[in-house]
Design a protein around this motif. Structure first.
Motif, PDB file in Angstrom:
ATOM      1  N   GLY A  58       0.823  -1.204   0.000  1.00 47.28           N
ATOM      2  CA  GLY A  58       0.000   0.000   0.000  1.00 47.28           C
ATOM      3  C   GLY A  58       0.853   1.247   0.000  1.00 47.28           C
ATOM      4  O   GLY A  58       2.079   1.188   0.062  1.00 47.28           O
ATOM      5  N   ARG A  59       0.177   2.397  -0.050  1.00 46.34           N
ATOM      6  CA  ARG A  59       0.872   3.679  -0.022  1.00 46.34           C
ATOM      7  C   ARG A  59       0.065   4.653   0.808  1.00 46.34           C
ATOM      8  O   ARG A  59      -1.134   4.479   1.000  1.00 46.34           O
ATOM      9  N   THR A  60       0.738   5.651   1.271  1.00 37.79           N
ATOM     10  CA  THR A  60       0.041   6.718   1.961  1.00 37.79           C
ATOM     11  C   THR A  60      -0.479   7.695   0.920  1.00 37.79           C
ATOM     12  O   THR A  60       0.105   7.840  -0.146  1.00 37.79           O
ATOM     13  N   LYS A  61      -1.583   8.329   1.232  1.00 36.15           N
ATOM     14  CA  LYS A  61      -2.107   9.391   0.369  1.00 36.15           C
ATOM     15  C   LYS A  61      -2.066  10.702   1.136  1.00 36.15           C
ATOM     16  O   LYS A  61      -1.358  11.624   0.749  1.00 36.15           O
ATOM     17  N   LYS A  63      -2.042  10.583   4.817  1.00 39.80           N
ATOM     18  CA  LYS A  63      -1.532  10.279   6.161  1.00 39.80           C
ATOM     19  C   LYS A  63      -0.082   9.832   6.080  1.00 39.80           C
ATOM     20  O   LYS A  63       0.457   9.606   5.005  1.00 39.80           O
ATOM     21  N   ARG A  68      -1.600   5.370   8.481  1.00 37.57           N
ATOM     22  CA  ARG A  68      -2.245   4.290   7.710  1.00 37.57           C
ATOM     23  C   ARG A  68      -2.286   2.998   8.507  1.00 37.57           C
ATOM     24  O   ARG A  68      -3.266   2.253   8.457  1.00 37.57           O
ATOM     25  N   ASP A  71      -5.145   2.982  10.779  1.00 36.13           N
ATOM     26  CA  ASP A  71      -6.358   2.626  10.034  1.00 36.13           C
ATOM     27  C   ASP A  71      -6.429   1.125   9.792  1.00 36.13           C
ATOM     28  O   ASP A  71      -7.479   0.505   9.960  1.00 36.13           O
ATOM     29  N   HIS A  72      -5.313   0.542   9.361  1.00 35.99           N
ATOM     30  CA  HIS A  72      -5.290  -0.899   9.087  1.00 35.99           C
ATOM     31  C   HIS A  72      -5.683  -1.706  10.322  1.00 35.99           C
ATOM     32  O   HIS A  72      -6.348  -2.729  10.217  1.00 35.99           O
ATOM     33  N   SER A  79     -10.061  -1.924   2.190  1.00 34.81           N
ATOM     34  CA  SER A  79      -8.670  -1.528   1.976  1.00 34.81           C
ATOM     35  C   SER A  79      -7.881  -1.403   3.279  1.00 34.81           C
ATOM     36  O   SER A  79      -6.811  -0.809   3.295  1.00 34.81           O
ATOM     37  N   ASP A  80      -8.402  -1.950   4.363  1.00 30.34           N
ATOM     38  CA  ASP A  80      -7.699  -1.951   5.641  1.00 30.34           C
ATOM     39  C   ASP A  80      -7.506  -3.389   6.109  1.00 30.34           C
ATOM     40  O   ASP A  80      -8.335  -4.268   5.839  1.00 30.34           O
TER      41      ASP A  80
END
Length: 129
Positions: A58-61, A63, A68, A71-72, A79-80
């Motif tokens: 994944g990537r940060t947008k 945050k 992230r 969130d996960h 997507s988490d």
């Protein structure tokens, strides 16, 4: 060498840098709050106690990596990690036990390219196609 070959070579180097980065547990990052995780970047999540078994890229947008990971751990969207584990009940179900590694990638466009290339090359189980 053509421009596309230079670009592909650069992306291979970025994936190598990511795969060889230090592995932390998600729980460790959230408890210890290392300053290294307060960056924009691309990350790989791996199975607990199996760092070579990478299950999500994944990537940060907006945050940081640590944001992230929070969130996960907490959110149950598709997507988490918590939501992914609900779709994969045969996998260990404690998000904090999963491994994570990351690299800093300041540019949003470059993060997108590195994430996409990483997914294409490593084909992590939890990334949706």
């Amino acid at each position: 060498m053509h421009d596309y070959e230079l670009r592909a070579s650069h992306l291979v180097c970025e994936v190598r840098r990511l795969v060889t980065a230090r592995v932390w547990s998600v729980g460790e990052v959230l408890r210890e709050r290392p300053s290294e995780a307060e960056v924009a970047g691309v990350y790989l999540i791996s199975m607990p106690s199996a760092p070579d078994s990478m299950v999500y890229a994944g990537r940060t947008k907006t945050k940081t990596v640590r944001g992230r990971l929070r969130d996960h751990r907490s959110m149950a969207t598709g997507s988490d990690l918590r939501g992914m584990l609900a779709r994969w009940p045969d996998h260990p179900q404690v998000p904090e036990e999963y491994g994570v590694r990351w690299i800093e990638v300041p540019s949003a466009a470059e993060r997108g390219a590195v994430e996409a290339f990483t997914i294409a090359v490593l084909v992590p189980t939890f990334n949706r196609w």
